[in-house]
Design a protein around this motif. Structure first.
Motif, PDB file in Angstrom:
ATOM      1  N   GLN A  68      45.182  24.889  41.805  1.00  0.00           N
ATOM      2  CA  GLN A  68      44.742  24.236  40.574  1.00  0.00           C
ATOM      3  C   GLN A  68      43.217  24.314  40.449  1.00  0.00           C
ATOM      4  OE1 GLN A  68      46.548  20.456  39.409  1.00  0.00           O
ATOM      5  NE2 GLN A  68      48.114  20.765  40.977  1.00  0.00           N
ATOM      6  N   GLN A  69      42.530  24.129  41.560  1.00  0.00           N
ATOM      7  CA  GLN A  69      41.074  24.254  41.536  1.00  0.00           C
ATOM      8  C   GLN A  69      40.661  25.691  41.205  1.00  0.00           C
ATOM      9  OE1 GLN A  69      39.119  23.407  45.255  1.00  0.00           O
ATOM     10  NE2 GLN A  69      37.126  23.129  44.286  1.00  0.00           N
ATOM     11  N   GLU A  70      41.342  26.657  41.803  1.00  0.00           N
ATOM     12  CA  GLU A  70      41.058  28.070  41.522  1.00  0.00           C
ATOM     13  C   GLU A  70      41.253  28.363  40.038  1.00  0.00           C
ATOM     14  OE1 GLU A  70      43.103  32.381  42.438  1.00  0.00           O
ATOM     15  OE2 GLU A  70      43.138  30.863  44.032  1.00  0.00           O
ATOM     16  N   PHE A  71      42.315  27.816  39.459  1.00  0.00           N
ATOM     17  CA  PHE A  71      42.575  28.023  38.035  1.00  0.00           C
ATOM     18  C   PHE A  71      41.449  27.432  37.186  1.00  0.00           C
ATOM     19  CE2 PHE A  71      44.620  26.794  33.975  1.00  0.00           C
ATOM     20  CZ  PHE A  71      45.025  28.047  33.557  1.00  0.00           C
ATOM     21  N   GLY A  72      40.982  26.245  37.558  1.00  0.00           N
ATOM     22  CA  GLY A  72      39.888  25.627  36.823  1.00  0.00           C
ATOM     23  C   GLY A  72      38.608  26.450  36.875  1.00  0.00           C
TER      24      GLY A  72
END
Length: 264
Positions: free
Chosen positions: A248-252
């Protein structure tokens, strides 16, 4: 009116999505079915009442040429597909863009349809509609395609060139593959999913409308929660919220970078 995977005509929308739920699970679990898709052709028809053509089915060898021959320039085209060959999907998107096709995506747009056709500028969105992603290169049916005329091995460079041409995020489809790999690692033991050589994994990521902006697409999509998905089929579909905190952090970060690139 549209024809779902097994032949009986029903209106596009809720019933079409129910067909997707059942059909995509069966497709994902059968290597023989995937090979069959290499020769299966979509249904392309004209509805005089709507003044529009409709496309229902796979994106396959020769599909782009069929559309060029059967759908005149400037036509209205209502499109739903569970995907197929990436190279053909790119050709279809370029044809739509250059020949002023008035595109509406309605029902479901999966795999190469989501990766490429959904990026056509000015696409409209019938309701309900859902885009489902599950990776990049594997969506080209690598193993069955090997040795056949028209097969390509430079999927990554093709995808990057397409993304630049259509103003899309070049990392979005790659991320979808990583997301599916992660879900496969978490769920395969209990879901009974198998990794079939050269074929996509049988899980599907459903980004929200806001998340699709990180792809460069302004889509009026439905939520998984709003769709008639049975409990037994629900395991094959996932949202970003179901991914690990790291992903999720990577996507952000990916979205922030894309927005920053757009402002330049």
């Amino acid at each position: 009116m549209f024809k779902p995977l097994w032949g009986r005509r029903v209106p596009s929308g809720v019933l079409g999505l129910r067909a997707l739920v059942v059909g995509s699970v069966l497709l994902a679990l059968s290597s023989c079915t995937y090979v069959k898709l290499l020769t299966q052709q979509p249904e392309i028809t004209y509805d005089a009442r709507l003044g529009a053509y409709s496309f229902v089915g796979p994106i396959n060898f020769g599909t782009a040429e069929r559309l060029r021959k059967e759908v005149p320039d400037g036509s209205k085209l209502i499109f739903q597909s569970f995907g197929g060959r990436s190279e053909e999907a790119q050709q279809i998107a370029r044809w739509m863009k250059s020949h002023r096709i008035n595109l509406t995506i309605r029902g479901y747009c999966v795999s190469s349809c989501a990766n490429y056709v959904a990026g056509v500028p000015g696409a409209q969105w019938g309701q309900p509609t859902i885009l489902l992603f599950h990776g990049g290169e594997q969506s080209t049916y690598v193993a069955p395609c090997t040795g056949l005329l028209g097969c390509r091995s430079d999927a990554a460079s093709d995808r990057a060139a397409f993304a630049q041409e259509f103003g899309l995020n070049p990392n979005f489809v790659v991320f979808s593959g990583r997301a599916v790999e992660s879900v496969f690692a978490q769920r395969a033991a209990t879901d009974g999913a198998r990794r079939l050589p050269g074929l996509p994994l049988p899980y599907f990521w459903a980004p929200s409308r806001e998340e699709l902006k990180c792809f460069g697409v302004e889509a009026e999509v439905s939520s998984l929660a709003d769709l008639p998905i049975s409990d037994s089929a629900r395991k094959w579909y996932f949202t970003t919220a179901e991914l690990s905190p790291a992903l999720q952090q990577e996507f952000g970060v990916m979205c922030d970078q894309f927005r920053s690139d757009l402002r330049r």
